[in-house]
Motif scaffolding. Structure first.
Motif: not given
Length: 196
Positions: A146-155, A167-172, A177-181
């Motif tokens: 559970s802590l691994l999932s929480l930390l992975s999501g936060f990261t 400016t190097w990577y597309p915003r999408w 990353g936000l949704l997966g987190g």
């Protein structure tokens, strides 16, 4: 950071991400999953009968470690301003992910296997005691997972934010990353509350 450094880091990150994802997928396929993990008698019997239990878990760890390395490389490519600041925080999270994954696999891949093997071989009162010991190890595994999932999501959320400023990577990509987190953090909360 110079372009001459950022480009190799981006390539290292891409390769380790792909190889890590494939390894994690393949070694997870080798993990026995026929029994309900909350039906402990059936799950423990299945785990005890698995001759490659330790190896599948070590393979899962290598996959997660490579994904963590990919995140560290990604964070290093974010070279200025807010993107770089968030990237550095993300790198710390990625290193912590590798550490917690190592602890999880030590508990699940090594300690739990020893305990379920002892339980499977025991008889009488010793069998009941071994079951309770295996159950205790299982609860530590659930806590670490559970802590691994929480930390992975936060990261992942932190990296999503960093990519929003980049400016190097597309915003999408940051949006993914936000949704997966958020999904991983929800998974961690559910695991902590209800187990597997």
């Amino acid at each position: 950071m110079s372009v001459s450094t950022a480009n190799p880091l981006a390539r290292i990150g891409a390769v380790t991400a792909m190889v890590g994802a494939v390894l994690l997928f393949l070694f997870t396929l080798l993990h026995p999953m026929d029994s309900d993990p909350n039906n402990l008698d059936a799950a423990f019997a299945e785990y005890a009968a698995d001759p490659i239990w330790v190896w599948s878990h070590l393979g899962q760890f290598v996959g997660v470690a490579m994904l963590g390395m990919a995140l560290v490389a990604l964070g290093a490519t974010l070279d200025h301003g807010r993107a770089a600041a968030w990237g550095r925080i993300g790198q710390a999270g990625a290193v912590a992910i590798i550490a917690i994954a190592a602890a999880l696999q030590a508990v699940d891949g090594v300690a739990l296997k020893v305990m379920v093997d002892r339980w499977a071989a025991a008889t009488g009162d010793a069998r009941e005691i071994a079951f309770e010991a295996a159950f205790a190890v299982r609860q530590i595994e659930i806590g670490l997972a559970s802590l691994l999932s929480l930390l992975s999501g936060f990261t992942l959320i932190v990296f999503g934010i960093s990519m929003g400023y980049s400016t190097w990577y597309p915003r999408w990509l940051g949006g993914i990353g936000l949704l997966g987190g958020v999904g991983l953090m929800a998974t961690g909360v559910v695991q902590a509350s209800t187990g597997f």
